[in-house]
Design a protein around this motif. Structure first.
Motif, PDB file in Angstrom:
ATOM      1  N   GLU A  45     -13.392   3.176  31.811  1.00 22.25           N
ATOM      2  CA  GLU A  45     -12.771   3.721  30.602  1.00 22.25           C
ATOM      3  C   GLU A  45     -13.496   3.294  29.331  1.00 22.25           C
ATOM      4  O   GLU A  45     -13.418   3.953  28.294  1.00 22.25           O
ATOM      5  CB  GLU A  45     -11.296   3.308  30.521  1.00 22.25           C
ATOM      6  CG  GLU A  45     -11.048   1.815  30.337  1.00 22.25           C
ATOM      7  CD  GLU A  45     -11.059   1.055  31.655  1.00 22.25           C
ATOM      8  OE1 GLU A  45     -10.665  -0.130  31.656  1.00 22.25           O
ATOM      9  OE2 GLU A  45     -11.445   1.664  32.681  1.00 22.25           O
ATOM     10  N   ALA A  46     -14.224   2.164  29.405  1.00 21.30           N
ATOM     11  CA  ALA A  46     -14.980   1.694  28.237  1.00 21.30           C
ATOM     12  C   ALA A  46     -16.468   2.016  28.351  1.00 21.30           C
ATOM     13  O   ALA A  46     -17.258   1.627  27.490  1.00 21.30           O
ATOM     14  CB  ALA A  46     -14.804   0.192  28.065  1.00 21.30           C
ATOM     15  N   ASN A  47     -16.855   2.717  29.443  1.00 22.68           N
ATOM     16  CA  ASN A  47     -18.255   3.085  29.683  1.00 22.68           C
ATOM     17  C   ASN A  47     -19.164   1.851  29.805  1.00 22.68           C
ATOM     18  O   ASN A  47     -20.325   1.876  29.385  1.00 22.68           O
ATOM     19  CB  ASN A  47     -18.790   3.995  28.571  1.00 22.68           C
ATOM     20  CG  ASN A  47     -18.082   5.333  28.537  1.00 22.68           C
ATOM     21  OD1 ASN A  47     -17.471   5.749  29.532  1.00 22.68           O
ATOM     22  ND2 ASN A  47     -18.134   6.001  27.399  1.00 22.68           N
ATOM     23  N   LEU A  48     -18.626   0.782  30.383  1.00 17.52           N
ATOM     24  CA  LEU A  48     -19.387  -0.460  30.492  1.00 17.52           C
ATOM     25  C   LEU A  48     -19.615  -0.829  31.955  1.00 17.52           C
ATOM     26  O   LEU A  48     -18.721  -0.674  32.793  1.00 17.52           O
ATOM     27  CB  LEU A  48     -18.645  -1.611  29.799  1.00 17.52           C
ATOM     28  CG  LEU A  48     -18.531  -1.548  28.269  1.00 17.52           C
ATOM     29  CD1 LEU A  48     -17.636  -2.662  27.760  1.00 17.52           C
ATOM     30  CD2 LEU A  48     -19.912  -1.617  27.618  1.00 17.52           C
ATOM     31  N   LYS A  94     -24.048  -0.167  28.318  1.00 15.81           N
ATOM     32  CA  LYS A  94     -23.136   0.889  27.869  1.00 15.81           C
ATOM     33  C   LYS A  94     -23.697   2.226  28.339  1.00 15.81           C
ATOM     34  O   LYS A  94     -24.845   2.566  28.040  1.00 15.81           O
ATOM     35  CB  LYS A  94     -23.019   0.861  26.348  1.00 15.81           C
ATOM     36  CG  LYS A  94     -22.060   1.877  25.771  1.00 15.81           C
ATOM     37  CD  LYS A  94     -20.660   1.328  25.697  1.00 15.81           C
ATOM     38  CE  LYS A  94     -19.748   2.230  24.878  1.00 15.81           C
ATOM     39  NZ  LYS A  94     -18.371   1.725  24.818  1.00 15.81           N
ATOM     40  N   VAL A  95     -22.896   2.982  29.106  1.00 15.83           N
ATOM     41  CA  VAL A  95     -23.322   4.281  29.649  1.00 15.83           C
ATOM     42  C   VAL A  95     -22.551   5.367  28.905  1.00 15.83           C
ATOM     43  O   VAL A  95     -21.365   5.607  29.192  1.00 15.83           O
ATOM     44  CB  VAL A  95     -23.051   4.371  31.157  1.00 15.83           C
ATOM     45  CG1 VAL A  95     -23.618   5.676  31.719  1.00 15.83           C
ATOM     46  CG2 VAL A  95     -23.644   3.175  31.894  1.00 15.83           C
ATOM     47  N   PRO A  96     -23.166   6.044  27.938  1.00 21.16           N
ATOM     48  CA  PRO A  96     -22.426   7.035  27.140  1.00 21.16           C
ATOM     49  C   PRO A  96     -21.836   8.167  27.995  1.00 21.16           C
ATOM     50  O   PRO A  96     -20.699   8.581  27.796  1.00 21.16           O
ATOM     51  CB  PRO A  96     -23.493   7.556  26.173  1.00 21.16           C
ATOM     52  CG  PRO A  96     -24.511   6.456  26.096  1.00 21.16           C
ATOM     53  CD  PRO A  96     -24.543   5.856  27.461  1.00 21.16           C
ATOM     54  N   ASN A  97     -22.612   8.672  28.962  1.00 19.27           N
ATOM     55  CA  ASN A  97     -22.141   9.792  29.789  1.00 19.27           C
ATOM     56  C   ASN A  97     -21.687   9.241  31.148  1.00 19.27           C
ATOM     57  O   ASN A  97     -22.274   9.536  32.188  1.00 19.27           O
ATOM     58  CB  ASN A  97     -23.264  10.816  29.955  1.00 19.27           C
ATOM     59  CG  ASN A  97     -22.767  12.119  30.531  1.00 19.27           C
ATOM     60  OD1 ASN A  97     -21.559  12.322  30.679  1.00 19.27           O
ATOM     61  ND2 ASN A  97     -23.691  12.995  30.889  1.00 19.27           N
ATOM     62  N   MET A  98     -20.632   8.428  31.110  1.00 21.87           N
ATOM     63  CA  MET A  98     -20.196   7.714  32.309  1.00 21.87           C
ATOM     64  C   MET A  98     -19.701   8.664  33.407  1.00 21.87           C
ATOM     65  O   MET A  98     -20.016   8.483  34.588  1.00 21.87           O
ATOM     66  CB  MET A  98     -19.097   6.709  31.954  1.00 21.87           C
ATOM     67  CG  MET A  98     -18.501   5.984  33.157  1.00 21.87           C
ATOM     68  SD  MET A  98     -19.702   4.952  34.023  1.00 21.87           S
ATOM     69  CE  MET A  98     -19.657   3.504  32.958  1.00 21.87           C
ATOM     70  N   ASN A  99     -18.948   9.705  33.053  1.00 24.65           N
ATOM     71  CA  ASN A  99     -18.378  10.604  34.067  1.00 24.65           C
ATOM     72  C   ASN A  99     -19.461  11.300  34.874  1.00 24.65           C
ATOM     73  O   ASN A  99     -19.433  11.325  36.108  1.00 24.65           O
ATOM     74  CB  ASN A  99     -17.469  11.628  33.395  1.00 24.65           C
ATOM     75  CG  ASN A  99     -16.216  10.998  32.824  1.00 24.65           C
ATOM     76  OD1 ASN A  99     -15.755   9.978  33.333  1.00 24.65           O
ATOM     77  ND2 ASN A  99     -15.671  11.589  31.769  1.00 24.65           N
ATOM     78  N   ASP A 100     -20.445  11.857  34.165  1.00 21.36           N
ATOM     79  CA  ASP A 100     -21.521  12.559  34.854  1.00 21.36           C
ATOM     80  C   ASP A 100     -22.367  11.581  35.664  1.00 21.36           C
ATOM     81  O   ASP A 100     -22.788  11.872  36.787  1.00 21.36           O
ATOM     82  CB  ASP A 100     -22.390  13.294  33.834  1.00 21.36           C
ATOM     83  CG  ASP A 100     -23.446  14.145  34.513  1.00 21.36           C
ATOM     84  OD1 ASP A 100     -23.130  14.830  35.498  1.00 21.36           O
ATOM     85  OD2 ASP A 100     -24.610  14.098  34.061  1.00 21.36           O
ATOM     86  N   CYS A 101     -22.586  10.394  35.092  1.00 25.28           N
ATOM     87  CA  CYS A 101     -23.428   9.387  35.749  1.00 25.28           C
ATOM     88  C   CYS A 101     -22.767   8.887  37.032  1.00 25.28           C
ATOM     89  O   CYS A 101     -23.413   8.798  38.087  1.00 25.28           O
ATOM     90  CB  CYS A 101     -23.694   8.231  34.800  1.00 25.28           C
ATOM     91  SG  CYS A 101     -24.727   6.945  35.507  1.00 25.28           S
ATOM     92  N   SER A 102     -21.491   8.542  36.961  1.00 24.87           N
ATOM     93  CA  SER A 102     -20.800   7.989  38.127  1.00 24.87           C
ATOM     94  C   SER A 102     -20.641   9.011  39.246  1.00 24.87           C
ATOM     95  O   SER A 102     -20.453   8.653  40.407  1.00 24.87           O
ATOM     96  CB  SER A 102     -19.428   7.446  37.717  1.00 24.87           C
ATOM     97  OG  SER A 102     -18.626   8.477  37.171  1.00 24.87           O
ATOM     98  N   SER A 103     -20.749  10.314  38.908  1.00 24.73           N
ATOM     99  CA  SER A 103     -20.654  11.341  39.938  1.00 24.73           C
ATOM    100  C   SER A 103     -21.965  11.508  40.699  1.00 24.73           C
ATOM    101  O   SER A 103     -21.980  12.035  41.815  1.00 24.73           O
ATOM    102  CB  SER A 103     -20.257  12.685  39.311  1.00 24.73           C
ATOM    103  OG  SER A 103     -21.272  13.156  38.454  1.00 24.73           O
TER     104      SER A 103
END
Length: 234
Positions: A45-48, A94-103
């Protein structure tokens, strides 16, 4: 051809182009900018993401430096991030595009990831330049310190030479000094003996003076009364 078919073809072409671009980019990556680590903690949730790292050059990574990472199962896809904090053993990114990255990249605890940072590569290059400058300075200072050491060593040799040259003179002067002190001591003892002898003679004279002292009158004043007028000599 239906719209869905055309869309699938376009997506396939786009995926191939992205993969080709990512592979081309990966070829440009030098070993100085690459490192690895394991996911220690994820706060989506914090992109960390906290990464456990173990390489000495982590000191050349600074806050806000950009990094990209990928896993071994999908090396063509790279996630973009930047350093939010660090210690000697951990990186917080810090991962700005966390949703796309984690997928596309597995970010579970303990997952092994590969990293690349152009900023790290540049920082190491600057570090090498600094090390070269420091090595040259060290060489120059080493040459100077060797020269000063030779001066110090020669100074000690010169002091030893002067000390040896004047040792005989010093011994001679010390012998003369001891002789003079001995002579002065003899003079003191002679003066002391004469002084004591004179004291004895003076005491003898004083004794005789007391013994042969003469009184001014043979009669003494008889003070038998309280009235001084009634005093008389007898």
């Amino acid at each position: 051809m239906s719209d869905n078919d055309r869309m699938k073809i376009l997506l396939s072409i786009l995926f191939i182009l992205i993969s080709t671009y990512s592979i081309a980019e990966s070829k440009k990556m030098s070993e100085h900018g690459m490192f690895s680590g394991r996911v220690s903690y994820l706060r989506e949730e914090a992109n960390l993401v906290r990464i456990k790292v173990d390489f000495e050059n982590v000191k050349y990574l600074n806050k806000k430096d950009r990094v990209e990472f990928w896993d071994q199962h999908n090396p063509a896809f790279h996630c973009r991030a930047y350093v939010a904090g660090k210690s000697s053993n951990y990186l917080l990114i810090k991962v700005p595009n966390m949703n796309d990255c984690s997928s596309r990249v597995s970010l579970g605890a303990g997952v092994y990831l590969k990293f690349f940072s152009e900023d790290l590569e540049n920082n190491i290059a600057m570090g090498k330049e600094l090390i070269e400058i420091l090595v040259k300075k060290k060489m120059a200072l080493t040459s100077k310190i060797l020269s000063r050491k030779k001066q110090l060593d020669s100074h000690i040799e010169k002091v030893n030479a002067v000390s040896s040259r004047y040792q005989v003179l010093r011994d001679k002067l010390e012998a003369q000094w001891r002789d003079e002190l001995a002579s002065l001591e003899e003079d003191r003892l002679d003066a002391l003996r004469n002084y004591k002898g004179l004291e004895v003679r003076i005491n003898e004279i004083e004794f005789k003076l007391q013994k042969y002292r003469i009184s001014d009158e043979n009669l003494s004043l008889d003070r038998w009364s309280l009235d001084p007028r009634l005093f008389y000599k007898k």
